[in-house]
Design a protein around this motif. Structure first.
Motif, PDB file in Angstrom:
ATOM      1  N   ALA A  39       0.732  -1.299   0.013  1.00 24.64           N
ATOM      2  CA  ALA A  39      -0.054  -0.089  -0.079  1.00 24.64           C
ATOM      3  C   ALA A  39       0.824   1.206   0.270  1.00 24.64           C
ATOM      4  N   ALA A  40       1.785   1.230   0.955  1.00 20.30           N
ATOM      5  CA  ALA A  40       2.811   2.507   1.013  1.00 20.30           C
ATOM      6  C   ALA A  40       3.501   2.593  -0.324  1.00 20.30           C
ATOM      7  N   ARG A  41       3.944   1.516  -1.092  1.00 14.79           N
ATOM      8  CA  ARG A  41       4.681   1.505  -2.156  1.00 14.79           C
ATOM      9  C   ARG A  41       3.896   2.192  -3.419  1.00 14.79           C
ATOM     10  N   LEU A  42       2.493   1.748  -3.343  1.00 17.27           N
ATOM     11  CA  LEU A  42       1.726   2.026  -4.420  1.00 17.27           C
ATOM     12  C   LEU A  42       1.360   3.494  -4.372  1.00 17.27           C
ATOM     13  N   THR A  43       1.238   3.865  -3.039  1.00 14.89           N
ATOM     14  CA  THR A  43       0.595   5.215  -2.896  1.00 14.89           C
ATOM     15  C   THR A  43       1.890   5.984  -3.410  1.00 14.89           C
ATOM     16  N   GLN A  44       3.129   5.823  -2.894  1.00 15.91           N
ATOM     17  CA  GLN A  44       4.449   6.710  -3.126  1.00 15.91           C
ATOM     18  C   GLN A  44       4.358   6.634  -4.767  1.00 15.91           C
ATOM     19  N   LEU A  45       4.287   5.501  -5.204  1.00 10.60           N
ATOM     20  CA  LEU A  45       4.480   5.358  -6.826  1.00 10.60           C
ATOM     21  C   LEU A  45       3.569   6.374  -7.452  1.00 10.60           C
ATOM     22  N   VAL A  46       2.185   6.382  -7.011  1.00  8.24           N
ATOM     23  CA  VAL A  46       1.296   7.579  -7.685  1.00  8.24           C
ATOM     24  C   VAL A  46       1.523   8.778  -7.370  1.00  8.24           C
ATOM     25  N   CYS A  97      10.723   9.491  -5.536  1.00  4.44           N
ATOM     26  CA  CYS A  97       9.475   9.071  -4.977  1.00  4.44           C
ATOM     27  C   CYS A  97       9.231   7.793  -5.958  1.00  4.44           C
ATOM     28  N   TYR A  98       9.238   8.016  -7.185  1.00  7.70           N
ATOM     29  CA  TYR A  98       8.887   6.983  -8.008  1.00  7.70           C
ATOM     30  C   TYR A  98       9.789   5.691  -7.987  1.00  7.70           C
ATOM     31  N   GLY A 126      11.943   5.124  -5.821  1.00  9.48           N
ATOM     32  CA  GLY A 126      12.043   4.514  -4.492  1.00  9.48           C
ATOM     33  C   GLY A 126      11.045   3.592  -4.187  1.00  9.48           C
ATOM     34  N   ALA A 127       9.811   3.534  -4.875  1.00  6.68           N
ATOM     35  CA  ALA A 127       8.423   2.684  -4.534  1.00  6.68           C
ATOM     36  C   ALA A 127       9.148   1.133  -5.177  1.00  6.68           C
ATOM     37  N   ARG A 128       9.952   1.152  -6.203  1.00  6.40           N
ATOM     38  CA  ARG A 128      10.487  -0.007  -6.607  1.00  6.40           C
ATOM     39  C   ARG A 128       9.495  -1.120  -7.129  1.00  6.40           C
ATOM     40  N   LEU A 129       8.751  -0.358  -8.017  1.00  9.07           N
ATOM     41  CA  LEU A 129       7.415  -1.399  -8.413  1.00  9.07           C
ATOM     42  C   LEU A 129       7.623  -1.315 -10.002  1.00  9.07           C
ATOM     43  N   GLY A 130       8.863  -1.254 -10.689  1.00 13.20           N
ATOM     44  CA  GLY A 130       9.146  -1.470 -11.849  1.00 13.20           C
ATOM     45  C   GLY A 130       9.778  -0.133 -12.498  1.00 13.20           C
ATOM     46  N   PRO A 131      10.731  -0.167 -13.660  1.00 12.00           N
ATOM     47  CA  PRO A 131      11.526   0.785 -14.209  1.00 12.00           C
ATOM     48  C   PRO A 131      10.436   1.446 -14.937  1.00 12.00           C
ATOM     49  N   GLY A 132      10.602   2.865 -15.349  1.00 12.56           N
ATOM     50  CA  GLY A 132       9.810   3.469 -16.435  1.00 12.56           C
ATOM     51  C   GLY A 132      10.351   2.974 -17.529  1.00 12.56           C
ATOM     52  N   PRO A 133       9.903   3.239 -18.766  1.00 14.27           N
ATOM     53  CA  PRO A 133      10.184   2.890 -20.101  1.00 14.27           C
ATOM     54  C   PRO A 133      11.331   3.252 -20.509  1.00 14.27           C
ATOM     55  N   ARG A 134      11.798   4.416 -20.231  1.00 16.13           N
ATOM     56  CA  ARG A 134      13.055   5.139 -20.650  1.00 16.13           C
ATOM     57  C   ARG A 134      13.963   4.377 -19.724  1.00 16.13           C
ATOM     58  N   ASP A 135      13.960   4.437 -18.312  1.00 11.34           N
ATOM     59  CA  ASP A 135      14.945   3.668 -17.813  1.00 11.34           C
ATOM     60  C   ASP A 135      15.312   2.538 -18.050  1.00 11.34           C
ATOM     61  N   GLY A 136      14.094   1.477 -18.309  1.00 13.83           N
ATOM     62  CA  GLY A 136      14.358   0.019 -18.921  1.00 13.83           C
ATOM     63  C   GLY A 136      15.178   0.034 -20.192  1.00 13.83           C
ATOM     64  N   LEU A 137      14.827   0.957 -21.138  1.00 13.35           N
ATOM     65  CA  LEU A 137      15.822   1.157 -22.359  1.00 13.35           C
ATOM     66  C   LEU A 137      17.338   1.261 -22.135  1.00 13.35           C
ATOM     67  N   ARG A 143      15.825   8.515   1.052  1.00 12.59           N
ATOM     68  CA  ARG A 143      14.933   8.820   2.114  1.00 12.59           C
ATOM     69  C   ARG A 143      13.763   8.023   1.552  1.00 12.59           C
ATOM     70  N   PHE A 144      13.305   8.276   0.039  1.00 11.29           N
ATOM     71  CA  PHE A 144      12.133   7.666  -0.286  1.00 11.29           C
ATOM     72  C   PHE A 144      12.128   6.255  -0.454  1.00 11.29           C
ATOM     73  N   THR A 145      13.185   5.563  -0.886  1.00 11.77           N
ATOM     74  CA  THR A 145      13.341   4.269  -0.557  1.00 11.77           C
ATOM     75  C   THR A 145      12.991   3.820   0.981  1.00 11.77           C
ATOM     76  N   ALA A 146      13.796   4.457   1.801  1.00 13.01           N
ATOM     77  CA  ALA A 146      13.254   3.976   3.197  1.00 13.01           C
ATOM     78  C   ALA A 146      11.713   4.254   3.585  1.00 13.01           C
ATOM     79  N   LEU A 147      11.008   5.036   2.831  1.00 16.05           N
ATOM     80  CA  LEU A 147       9.582   5.245   3.211  1.00 16.05           C
ATOM     81  C   LEU A 147       8.673   3.846   2.706  1.00 16.05           C
ATOM     82  N   SER A 148       9.299   3.198   1.686  1.00 23.93           N
ATOM     83  CA  SER A 148       8.453   2.404   1.093  1.00 23.93           C
ATOM     84  C   SER A 148       8.866   0.800   1.614  1.00 23.93           C
ATOM     85  N   GLY A 149      10.064   0.825   2.694  1.00 28.57           N
ATOM     86  CA  GLY A 149      10.297  -0.500   3.283  1.00 28.57           C
ATOM     87  C   GLY A 149      11.644  -0.471   3.201  1.00 28.57           C
TER      88      GLY A 149
END
Length: 215
Positions: free
Chosen positions: A8-15, A125-126, A128-139, A194-200
């Motif tokens: 929940a925290a990670r998804l909120t942080q992602l959004v 924030c994005y 740090g949520a660790r829910l998958g890279p953005g398209p450009r990062d993944g490239l 800091r944002f990585t610590a917030l999500s766990g």
């Protein structure tokens, strides 16, 4: 060390990160002192084809995702959310910034600086949520993994290419583009722990290169 999941925290942080990212794009575009590298390309394509910036952003993101296939990159929830949330919110945020009207030079400078800072917060924030890279990062990380080249050279090569192409198509390049390129890495490096610590708890260290663009 095993990572304790806090979905929940990670998804909120992602959004939150993605919403702020869309806002930062609108701030830099409205200031007209130079867009972020990938937005130079999106704006140029949009101007050529008569698309809104949001539509062009989504199309560019999808095109980049297609490039993931030969690189064997796997999208996550954050990857899909990146494409949709940022792309769908850019135009509404542009409409809001348009209410400010034409800015004096000092106002444009302040909005550019503010947009860069907001983008740094959004990126940390994005990521740090660790829910998958953005398209450009993944490239970028995919090319690094496949070629063995250094992250800085791959990232610089990609961004120089998209800026040059976007500028040729009519995208806005200026001091804001340069200021973003020079400062964003430092801002994200400062905020990301800091944002990585917030999500766990952080995942165990790996040798995989970390992208700092947030997209």
């Amino acid at each position: 060390m095993r990572v304790v999941e806090r979905p929940a925290a990670r998804l909120t942080q992602l959004v939150i990160g993605l919403v702020l990212y869309a806002a930062s794009i609108a701030m830099l575009v409205h200031a007209s002192l130079g867009n972020m590298p990938w937005d130079v390309l999106s704006q140029g394509i949009g101007r050529r084809l008569g698309w809104s910036l949001g539509t062009a952003t989504i199309v560019v993101s999808l095109a980049v995702l297609v490039c993931w296939i030969p690189l064997r990159q796997r999208p996550g929830i954050g990857t899909v959310a990146n494409v949709l949330v940022i792309g769908l919110l850019v135009d509404p945020f542009l409409a809001l910034t348009a209410l400010l009207g034409d800015l004096p030079l000092w106002g444009a400078i302040l909005m550019t600086a503010g947009g860069i800072v907001v983008n740094g917060v959004a990126t940390a924030c994005y990521i740090g949520a660790r829910l998958g890279p953005g398209p450009r990062d993944g490239l970028m990380t995919g090319l690094v993994a496949r070629t063995g080249w250094r992250v800085r050279w791959v990232r610089s090569g990609i961004e120089i290419g998209v800026v040059a192409t976007g500028w040729a198509l009519g995208g806005t390049v200026g001091l804001g583009t340069l200021a973003y390129a020079v400062s964003i890495g430092f801002i994200v490096h400062l905020l990301l722990p800091r944002f990585t610590a917030l999500s766990g708890p952080r995942p165990a260290r790996t040798t995989e290169p970390v992208a700092l663009t947030g997209r």
